[in-house]
Design an enzyme around this catalytic site. Structure first.
Site, PDB file in Angstrom:
ATOM      1  CE1 TYR A  19      -4.013  -2.014   0.235  1.00 27.07           C
ATOM      2  CE2 TYR A  19      -2.577  -3.415   1.550  1.00 27.07           C
ATOM      3  CZ  TYR A  19      -3.741  -3.235   0.825  1.00 27.07           C
ATOM      4  OH  TYR A  19      -4.621  -4.272   0.678  1.00 27.07           O
ATOM      5  CB  CYS A  20      -0.137   4.705  -0.765  1.00 31.64           C
ATOM      6  SG  CYS A  20       0.541   6.334  -1.061  1.00 31.64           S
ATOM      7  N   PRO A  21       2.982   4.288   0.565  1.00 31.55           N
ATOM      8  CG  PRO A  21       4.987   5.387   1.212  1.00 31.55           C
ATOM      9  CD  PRO A  21       3.763   4.657   1.765  1.00 31.55           C
ATOM     10  CG  ASP A  46      -2.849   1.190  -2.570  1.00 32.47           C
ATOM     11  OD1 ASP A  46      -4.047   1.490  -2.375  1.00 32.47           O
ATOM     12  OD2 ASP A  46      -1.901   1.861  -2.129  1.00 32.47           O
TER      13      ASP A  46
END
Length: 81
Positions: A19-21, A46
């Site tokens: 997931y981000c980042p 994501d």
């Protein structure tokens, strides 16, 4: 060009489960090892990548050739600028 699932590419990066980042950080690292004009296929899970990948390409001068969704997976083809 066809869709990401059936097109030619020079390298593949699977960020499924991240997931981000993290997906964008891994993309930065991967493109460092590639040459301009080469195509990177990115697989992600994501949903934020639908926003982040186009921004990544725009900011760094890469071309987003294709983008599609298959169930919970997002596929991208990026030509390095």
């Amino acid at each position: 060009m066809g869709t990401p699932s059936d097109s030619a590419f020079d390298a593949e990066l699977d960020t499924t489960g991240l997931y981000c980042p993290e997906p964008i950080m891994l993309m930065h690292n991967r493109v460092r090892d590639m040459r301009p004009g080469e195509v990177l296929k990115v697989i992600a899970s994501d949903p934020a990548t639908t926003r982040d990948v186009p921004k990544f390409c725009n900011f760094l001068g890469h071309e987003l050739l294709a983008q599609e969704q298959h169930g919970d997976d997002y596929l991208y083809l990026i030509r390095l600028g």
